[in-house]
Design a protein around this motif. Structure first.
Motif, PDB file in Angstrom:
ATOM      1  N   LEU A   1      -5.363  11.974   0.650  1.00 46.17           N
ATOM      2  CA  LEU A   1      -4.308  12.714  -0.038  1.00 46.17           C
ATOM      3  C   LEU A   1      -2.970  12.006   0.080  1.00 46.17           C
ATOM      4  CD1 LEU A   1      -5.225  16.372   1.037  1.00 46.17           C
ATOM      5  CD2 LEU A   1      -5.776  15.208  -1.107  1.00 46.17           C
ATOM      6  N   VAL A   2      -2.684  11.467   1.259  1.00 44.98           N
ATOM      7  CA  VAL A   2      -1.416  10.758   1.466  1.00 44.98           C
ATOM      8  C   VAL A   2      -1.319   9.559   0.539  1.00 44.98           C
ATOM      9  CG1 VAL A   2      -0.140   9.307   3.101  1.00 44.98           C
ATOM     10  CG2 VAL A   2      -1.031  11.526   3.836  1.00 44.98           C
ATOM     11  N   TYR A   3      -2.383   8.758   0.486  1.00 41.40           N
ATOM     12  CA  TYR A   3      -2.327   7.551  -0.349  1.00 41.40           C
ATOM     13  C   TYR A   3      -2.387   7.892  -1.830  1.00 41.40           C
ATOM     14  CZ  TYR A   3      -2.332   4.177   3.408  1.00 41.40           C
ATOM     15  OH  TYR A   3      -1.952   3.414   4.479  1.00 41.40           O
ATOM     16  N   SER A   4      -3.033   8.989  -2.185  1.00 43.80           N
ATOM     17  CA  SER A   4      -3.065   9.389  -3.593  1.00 43.80           C
ATOM     18  C   SER A   4      -1.698   9.871  -4.057  1.00 43.80           C
ATOM     19  CB  SER A   4      -4.099  10.497  -3.803  1.00 43.80           C
ATOM     20  OG  SER A   4      -5.394  10.037  -3.481  1.00 43.80           O
ATOM     21  N   LEU A   5      -0.927  10.482  -3.143  1.00 41.86           N
ATOM     22  CA  LEU A   5       0.379  11.018  -3.509  1.00 41.86           C
ATOM     23  C   LEU A   5       1.506  10.002  -3.354  1.00 41.86           C
ATOM     24  CD1 LEU A   5       0.119  14.563  -1.834  1.00 41.86           C
ATOM     25  CD2 LEU A   5      -0.059  14.027  -4.272  1.00 41.86           C
ATOM     26  N   LYS A   6       1.359   9.058  -2.411  1.00 38.46           N
ATOM     27  CA  LYS A   6       2.480   8.169  -2.103  1.00 38.46           C
ATOM     28  C   LYS A   6       2.329   6.755  -2.645  1.00 38.46           C
ATOM     29  CE  LYS A   6       5.421   9.202   0.323  1.00 38.46           C
ATOM     30  NZ  LYS A   6       6.737   9.815   0.063  1.00 38.46           N
ATOM     31  N   SER A   7       1.117   6.300  -2.909  1.00 42.14           N
ATOM     32  CA  SER A   7       0.903   4.925  -3.354  1.00 42.14           C
ATOM     33  C   SER A   7       0.848   4.865  -4.881  1.00 42.14           C
ATOM     34  CB  SER A   7      -0.398   4.363  -2.761  1.00 42.14           C
ATOM     35  OG  SER A   7      -0.680   3.090  -3.295  1.00 42.14           O
ATOM     36  N   ARG A   8       1.789   4.132  -5.473  1.00 44.34           N
ATOM     37  CA  ARG A   8       1.822   4.025  -6.932  1.00 44.34           C
ATOM     38  C   ARG A   8       0.588   3.298  -7.464  1.00 44.34           C
ATOM     39  NH1 ARG A   8       7.334   2.856  -5.587  1.00 44.34           N
ATOM     40  NH2 ARG A   8       8.752   4.509  -6.267  1.00 44.34           N
ATOM     41  N   GLN A   9       0.111   2.288  -6.722  1.00 41.85           N
ATOM     42  CA  GLN A   9      -1.065   1.543  -7.187  1.00 41.85           C
ATOM     43  C   GLN A   9      -2.309   2.425  -7.210  1.00 41.85           C
ATOM     44  OE1 GLN A   9       1.150   0.576  -4.864  1.00 41.85           O
ATOM     45  NE2 GLN A   9       1.229  -1.665  -4.638  1.00 41.85           N
TER      46      GLN A   9
ATOM     47  N   ALA B   1       4.684  -8.444   5.080  1.00 42.01           N
ATOM     48  CA  ALA B   1       5.156  -8.225   3.710  1.00 42.01           C
ATOM     49  C   ALA B   1       6.669  -8.077   3.642  1.00 42.01           C
ATOM     50  CB  ALA B   1       4.481  -6.993   3.121  1.00 42.01           C
ATOM     51  N   ILE B   2       7.278  -7.474   4.659  1.00 40.84           N
ATOM     52  CA  ILE B   2       8.719  -7.227   4.633  1.00 40.84           C
ATOM     53  C   ILE B   2       9.514  -8.320   5.337  1.00 40.84           C
ATOM     54  CG2 ILE B   2      10.515  -5.633   5.459  1.00 40.84           C
ATOM     55  CD1 ILE B   2       8.566  -3.352   4.943  1.00 40.84           C
TER      56      ILE B   2
ATOM     57  N   SER C   1      11.898  -0.973   0.297  1.00 40.41           N
ATOM     58  CA  SER C   1      11.142  -1.559   1.410  1.00 40.41           C
ATOM     59  C   SER C   1      10.549  -0.482   2.311  1.00 40.41           C
ATOM     60  CB  SER C   1      12.053  -2.482   2.230  1.00 40.41           C
ATOM     61  OG  SER C   1      12.550  -3.537   1.438  1.00 40.41           O
ATOM     62  N   LEU C   2      11.346   0.564   2.579  1.00 40.54           N
ATOM     63  CA  LEU C   2      10.840   1.638   3.425  1.00 40.54           C
ATOM     64  C   LEU C   2       9.727   2.427   2.735  1.00 40.54           C
ATOM     65  CD1 LEU C   2      14.070   3.096   5.062  1.00 40.54           C
ATOM     66  CD2 LEU C   2      12.154   2.020   6.231  1.00 40.54           C
ATOM     67  N   HIS C   3       9.813   2.547   1.406  1.00 41.58           N
ATOM     68  CA  HIS C   3       8.805   3.316   0.673  1.00 41.58           C
ATOM     69  C   HIS C   3       7.425   2.694   0.805  1.00 41.58           C
ATOM     70  CE1 HIS C   3       6.583   4.927  -2.814  1.00 41.58           C
ATOM     71  NE2 HIS C   3       7.271   6.015  -2.555  1.00 41.58           N
ATOM     72  N   THR C   4       7.362   1.373   0.917  1.00 42.84           N
ATOM     73  CA  THR C   4       6.064   0.711   1.074  1.00 42.84           C
ATOM     74  C   THR C   4       5.411   1.045   2.418  1.00 42.84           C
ATOM     75  OG1 THR C   4       7.038  -1.299   2.018  1.00 42.84           O
ATOM     76  CG2 THR C   4       6.835  -1.202  -0.378  1.00 42.84           C
ATOM     77  N   CYS C   5       6.225   1.485   3.378  1.00 41.85           N
ATOM     78  CA  CYS C   5       5.697   1.824   4.704  1.00 41.85           C
ATOM     79  C   CYS C   5       5.395   3.309   4.852  1.00 41.85           C
ATOM     80  CB  CYS C   5       6.696   1.424   5.791  1.00 41.85           C
ATOM     81  SG  CYS C   5       7.155  -0.324   5.796  1.00 41.85           S
ATOM     82  N   ALA C   6       5.792   4.121   3.866  1.00 42.96           N
ATOM     83  CA  ALA C   6       5.678   5.576   3.998  1.00 42.96           C
ATOM     84  C   ALA C   6       4.234   6.027   4.200  1.00 42.96           C
ATOM     85  CB  ALA C   6       6.289   6.255   2.777  1.00 42.96           C
ATOM     86  N   CYS C   7       3.317   5.481   3.404  1.00 40.81           N
ATOM     87  CA  CYS C   7       1.904   5.879   3.508  1.00 40.81           C
ATOM     88  C   CYS C   7       1.362   5.571   4.894  1.00 40.81           C
ATOM     89  CB  CYS C   7       1.074   5.161   2.446  1.00 40.81           C
ATOM     90  SG  CYS C   7       1.491   5.598   0.753  1.00 40.81           S
ATOM     91  N   HIS C   8       1.672   4.369   5.369  1.00 34.57           N
ATOM     92  CA  HIS C   8       1.154   3.966   6.669  1.00 34.57           C
ATOM     93  C   HIS C   8       1.734   4.820   7.790  1.00 34.57           C
ATOM     94  CE1 HIS C   8       1.054   1.296  10.328  1.00 34.57           C
ATOM     95  NE2 HIS C   8      -0.217   1.354   9.998  1.00 34.57           N
ATOM     96  N   LEU C   9       3.030   5.123   7.726  1.00 33.16           N
ATOM     97  CA  LEU C   9       3.661   5.952   8.749  1.00 33.16           C
ATOM     98  C   LEU C   9       3.046   7.351   8.778  1.00 33.16           C
ATOM     99  CD1 LEU C   9       7.432   4.965   8.445  1.00 33.16           C
ATOM    100  CD2 LEU C   9       5.949   4.630  10.433  1.00 33.16           C
TER     101      LEU C   9
END
Length: 318
Positions: free
Chosen positions: A292-300, A127-128, A239-247
């Motif tokens: 919880l991580v994906y609910s808090l960090k993923s806008r979608q 993606a990046i 770009s880094l924000h899209t990786c935050a959930c995964h990290l």
């Protein structure tokens, strides 16, 4: 004849431990455990429902997220019966077959989860670093192949472990160090030469978790290199924000795993309470924190949750 091989004719039983020194408080300790298990089960089930129901989530990264949620559900359901049986009913004994079955699912699902994290790293890498070719590379077929490969790898490499343990007699007290069946723990209780079985366990770790960590690190090194070449700082942040959930998910999964491996290596000087806490955190924190991580960090995911909540309120006539 019965004395010839106790593995086949007089199968042993194993005993779990709760939290040493706090046996009298087990019923109270079970309350937070029940709450955490409930949150983990509901959170991962909600993620699965959202990914299936929302068309804007029908993308490779969310398909991998659904696979991750399904794996976390399996891990929670694999450990929950034995953990709660100890705290609620003081049931500590388990037969060999049941123990081997639980061990197989725990290790297989852990391996699958590690493989899914690698697939998610590959998704972020494409993606990046190659956004124009994202839809060409990450097709539904590719997603299915990556998910299937993670499952097949885990099940195939783990299949011999129960058979290895069946070949050994267990002639001691057979007290396990965890609230669930764990391969290194069971192997330490076996009588006989465990050199080959121990070596295979090491090979399994190297072929799964070690290789996966190397690939994830290499992916993020390439991602950082690509981001640093972008022209504006704003694009770097997005770009880094899209990786935050995964990290966050990677850290939540691997830190308890590595900590438990270190504790197994140096158990003699380890506090029993710390050892028990880390062993439970290894399989409980990942299913609990991932939703919880994906609910808090993923806008979608947040948008899908708001949409579903609004629809439910409209249906209820509020």
């Amino acid at each position: 004849m019965l004395a010839f091989n106790n593995t086949f004719f007089n199968w042993p039983t194993f005993s779990f431990i709760g939290i040493p020194g706090l046996e009298a408080a087990h019923i109270w300790i079970s309350i937070p455990f029940c709450v955490l298990y409930f949150i983990a089960l509901v959170g991962n089930a909600v993620l699965l429902i959202l990914v299936r129901a929302e068309k804007n989530l029908h993308e490779p990264q969310f398909y991998f997220l659904a696979m991750l949620a399904l794996t976390d559900l399996g891990l929670s359901l694999s450990t929950m019966p034995s953990v709660l049986a100890i705290f609620w009913f003081d049931v500590r004994d388990i037969g060999l077959n049941a123990c081997l079955t639980q061990m197989f699912f725990i290790h297989t699902l852990s391996s699958v989860e590690s493989g899914v994290l690698v697939a998610m790293a590959f998704d972020r890498l494409v993606a990046i670093c190659a956004p124009l070719n994202y839809t060409k590379i990450l097709t539904h077929y590719t997603v299915a192949c990556l998910s299937g490969a993670a499952l097949i790898r885990g099940a195939t490499l783990l299949a011999p472990l129960p058979f290895f343990l069946r070949t050994f007699p267990f002639c001691g007290a057979n007290i396990l160090s965890h609230s669930y069946c764990y391969y290194p723990d069971m192997l330490n209780l076996a009588c006989g030469d465990i050199t080959f079985s121990s070596a295979y366990g090491l090979v399994f770790v190297l072929c799964t978790f070690a290789v996966d960590v190397v690939f994830i690190l290499a992916s993020y090194m390439k991602i950082l290199d690509t981001i640093m070449k972008l022209e504006t700082q704003d694009r770097n942040w997005r770009s880094l924000h899209t990786c935050a959930c995964h990290l966050c998910t990677v850290l939540v999964f691997y830190l308890p795993l590595i900590s438990l491996a270190v504790l197994h290596r140096y158990t003699e000087d380890t506090s029993p309470i710390l050892y028990t806490t880390m062993s439970n955190a290894y399989l409980l924190m990942t299913p609990l924190l991932n939703p919880l991580v994906y609910s808090l960090k993923s806008r979608q995911i947040q948008a899908a949750l708001r949409k579903r909540f609004w629809v439910q309120r409209v249906i209820a006539g509020e």
